[in-house]
Every structure is written in structure tokens, then in C-alpha cells.
Design a protein around this motif. Structure first.
Motif, PDB file in Angstrom:
ATOM      1  N   GLU A   1       0.802  -1.227   0.000  1.00 41.60           N
ATOM      2  CA  GLU A   1       0.000   0.000   0.000  1.00 41.60           C
ATOM      3  C   GLU A   1       0.833   1.275   0.000  1.00 41.60           C
ATOM      4  N   THR A   2       2.004   1.242   0.653  1.00 40.24           N
ATOM      5  CA  THR A   2       2.746   2.503   0.813  1.00 40.24           C
ATOM      6  C   THR A   2       4.037   2.527   0.000  1.00 40.24           C
TER       7      THR A   2
ATOM      8  N   CYS B   1       7.274  -0.209  -0.389  1.00 43.06           N
ATOM      9  CA  CYS B   1       7.762  -0.570  -1.721  1.00 43.06           C
ATOM     10  C   CYS B   1       9.266  -0.323  -1.832  1.00 43.06           C
TER      11      CYS B   1
ATOM     12  N   ALA C   1       6.417   2.331  -8.444  1.00 40.53           N
ATOM     13  CA  ALA C   1       5.578   3.144  -7.551  1.00 40.53           C
ATOM     14  C   ALA C   1       4.939   4.278  -8.341  1.00 40.53           C
TER      15      ALA C   1
ATOM     16  N   THR D   1       3.481  -0.404  -5.784  1.00 41.60           N
ATOM     17  CA  THR D   1       2.424   0.342  -5.078  1.00 41.60           C
ATOM     18  C   THR D   1       1.807   1.345  -6.051  1.00 41.60           C
TER      19      THR D   1
ATOM     20  N   THR E   1      -3.453  -1.303  -5.633  1.00 38.72           N
ATOM     21  CA  THR E   1      -2.871  -2.144  -4.581  1.00 38.72           C
ATOM     22  C   THR E   1      -3.715  -2.071  -3.310  1.00 38.72           C
TER      23      THR E   1
END
Lengths: 243, 243
Positions: free
Chosen positions: A50-51, A55, A67, A99, A104
Motif C-alpha cells: 500500500e505505501t 515498496c 511506484a 504500489t 494495490t
């Protein structure tokens, strides 16, 4: 007959319930289109997180990292959210940490499902064939845009409902609404999306028409990414589990 | 130009934000259709509350009370959720306490709005005319069914977007999705709803076809119910605030 439902925003997953169902997560522009493309082109494993911070940690383990936030590659990462990144020969055999703004997150929120599949127009029919062979309740989870519904994910949901409707029932209205939307758009999906999608308008400034045209191609890949715990891998398709 | 958005489930109001906007709350089958009918037929005031218990308290104050759950009148109340109840001569001049499964909740969740209007097909055009005269951001809040989207409220949203789209912009996709749905349904709204709506299937067992046909009539009333604090009253329409 098993049930099929469409969840138009990740925030509504609790209303539909993922437990015991096969969930198909979709983020057409562009996370799940990228994931399908990645596995179709030899990526071994994707680690969706998620973040951006989570990542970044994958770099220290020697993995490639992708990302995206607000449609753009995050500074310091090798890969953004373009499917063309996954057509490069160097991605074969790699594990990739990913992410994205919406996709995600939708995967994480679907964790209670019996099975999570990654869907896109690119692998729409192979997904439908797999679901027809399972005879289990299906929930299509649209990643949307920041918890709002979006057109392109709903169109995919409608396309999948169209392929499955004779073998599934639906007790809620979002499945039929998605199907009606898809019927209105299907003869020229690219024109419909580029004329109407708010996310297209966001991406337009980033010159991503080529990406969008790629993501709206139908059935060019025969792969189904699926979650095994926190890892995404390509499902081994056999005559028994797909028809 | 001001903005127009459609919130397909009360649970998503926080994503769109009601603050500073004119919110149009819609629950076609049947809460807001009843409310419009009530004011068109001389009701003075409606007190919408979330719980059956709160509604029961209004009896002690000598008000009429209407309570609906799961499509049926709650035991001990005079009125359920049929628009025909509001066509009786005895309702003229009355104050009525109302609680319903979805509609009254959507009103409460819209409390942050600058103004809350009660919309239905029955007063669709007078609502559109009022909104065109205000030049303010509009959010259409669909009551849905237990926090899921439903067809009939989304169809109303699409009808209103169709009337307003040349004077408003939308940065989200639910407005255009609603409009496309309405375009597909508008030539035979009753057939579309009765063939596709899950809520119709729920109500069908209760023999409410007459109610549904009533609620899908367009523009038979020229009244706009609006909230003044916790009370719903008929707006005083003038040449200045409507065009």
C-alpha cells in the motif's frame, strides 16, 4: 446458481462481503493492466504493497520496484505504472514490488476472499472461463479513483457480467448497471473512455494515450495473476479449472 | 461553472463532500417520492428520523407517523411508505414523523450541506430549474439500498444530470455513468426498472406495482421539499429562485 456482484468502490467492500468468494480486482488504468502484462511477459512474482515506504524496502532485497501516485512515477523508483514498462526484456524472471494509488489498496481490502484474481480487459475472457468452471460466488472489486467509482473499471465489470450472466445470478443492482454501461460503450471503448473518463482527463496531461489504448485491448493475454498470501503469481491453468 | 456530482451510496458521501453544496437526496422507491407527494397534497411539515423509536415519540405529540422497514409498514404505525397514503384528504395540514430503511438515513448523512432538497421523478424538472438558478455546486445523494447503489435512484440522478449538464461540470465519473444509464432506460422507465431493479423484486412480493408506477411518473408536482434544521418543509418558489 452462484452469485455475481460488482463493488463500485473499495470503500463498499464491507457491504458486499468478500468472505468465501472469488474476488476479481480491477484497476484498468493502469495497475491491474500492468500486472497482467507483467505475468504475460515472464515476471515471476509481484509484491503489491500500500505505501511507497514499503515498496522502497524491496530495493534492498534486490527486487525491481514500481511506484505510482497521481498517475506519475514516484521519484527514486525504476518503474511507474505504464504497461510498456512490462514489455521490456529485463523484467523476465523478476520479482517486482508495486504500489499504486488505487489498485494495490483494492487488493489489500479484498484479503478476506477465498481467492483473489487480477482482472483487466487484456485477460477478460480467460478470467470468465475460469470463473465459469468454479461455480462459486464472484465479487468484482473496482479499484475506482480514491474510493469513488470510475468508468473504466465499471466497464470491465460490465463486460465480465455480460460473459457470465447466464450462469450467475445477482441480487444487487450494480451488476446490471455495469452491464448496461458496457453495452453503451462496447462498440468503441476507446472513444467512450477518452470522451467521458475523468481519469483519462487526469492522464491526458501526462501524454498517456498510448498506455490507455494498450489497456483497452481485449483478450491479448491468457494469464490470470492471483494472490498467494502477500505474493501475486500466475495461476497454473489446466483443462480442469478453466473451460 | 459549478460542479455536479452523483454519490451512488450514502456511505460515499465523505468522498464527495456535502459542505457548501446543494444536496439533492433521492430515494425513488419510495421515501422521497412519498415526501414530494405529501407536500404537493398539503402536508405542512415532515420530521424525518433514523429510528423507529424516535418516530414513535411523535405520536405522543399528536403527529401522524410513518415507519417502513424492509418495504413494509412497521406494526403500530398509521402510514407505511406508499405514496397513495399521502393522497388521502386527512393528511392536509398535518405534521408527519417519518422513518424509512434508506431515505431518512441519507438525509441525516447530508447534514453538512448548505441546503438539502428532496428529489424524485415527480418533481424532477422543478428541481432542475431551481438548481439552474442558484449557480452553486450540486451533489445528488442516492439513498440506495443498505449502502449499496440501486438502479432507480441512479436513473433519477442521470435524468437530473441530463437536464443540467450544459450549465455544470463534473470532475468525477458517476455523473456521466448515471446519465448513460438513464439514456438507456428513459424510453421505458417502468419496463427497465421492473425488469432490472433488485428493489423492485423485493417489493414485487408485496404487490406494490401501483406504487412503483406512481413513483416513476415525471413532473406531476411543482413542489420542492427542503430541510430547515431537522424539519422538512415546502420551499417557497419565486420567479427569482427558479427559472
Amino acid at each position: 446458481m452462484p452469485n455475481i456482484d460488482v463493488c463500485l468502490s473499495p470503500q463498499l467492500i464491507g457491504q458486499y462481503g468478500a468472505e468465501g468468494k472469488i474476488v476479481v480486482v480491477v484497476d484498468i488504468l493502469r495497475a491491474t493492466s500492468c500486472m497482467v502484462t507483467a505475468f504475460a511477459n515472464g515476471v515471476t512474482c509481484i509484491l503489491p504493497v500500500e505505501t511507497v515506504e514499503e515498496c522502497a524496502e524491496f530495493k534492498t532485497k534486490g527486487h525491481l520496484t514500481a511506484a505510482e501516485r497521481e498517475g506519475k512515477i514516484v521519484d527514486g523508483f525504476e518503474i511507474g505504472n505504464s504497461p510498456f514498462s512490462y514489455l521490456q526484456p529485463n523484467i523476465k524472471g523478476q520479482t517486482i514490488g508495486i504500489t499504486t494509488t488505487n489498485g494495490t489498496k483494492a487488493i489489500k481490502l479484498s484479503a478476506a476472499a477465498e481467492q483473489i484474481l487480477i482482472g483487466a480487459f487484456l485477460n477478460k475472457t480467460v478470467i470468465a472461463q475460469y470463473l465459469l468452471a468454479q461455480n462459486k460466488d464472484v465479487l468484482i472489486v473496482c479499484a475506482g479513483w480514491k474510493n469513488k467509482m470510475n468508468l473504466e473499471d465499471t466497464l470491465f465489470a460490465g463486460a465480465l457480467v455480460s460473459l457470465l450472466e447466464t450462469s450467475f445470478i445477482s441480487v444487487n443492482d450494480s451488476a446490471v448497471a455495469s452491464k448496461v454501461l458496457y453495452e453503451a460503450a462496447k462498440n468503441n471503448l476507446f472513444a467512450f473512455v477518452t470522451q467521458n473518463s475523468s481519469h483519462y482527463k487526469r492522464l491526458k496531461n501526462l501524454n498517456l494515450d498510448k498506455d490507455i489504448a494498450f489497456c483497452l485491448q481485449q483478450d491479448i493475454y491468457q494469464v490470470i495473476p492471483t494472490m498467494k498470501g502477500s505474493e501475486m503469481v500466475a495461476m497454473q491453468l489446466t483443462a480442469a479449472n478453466s473451460k
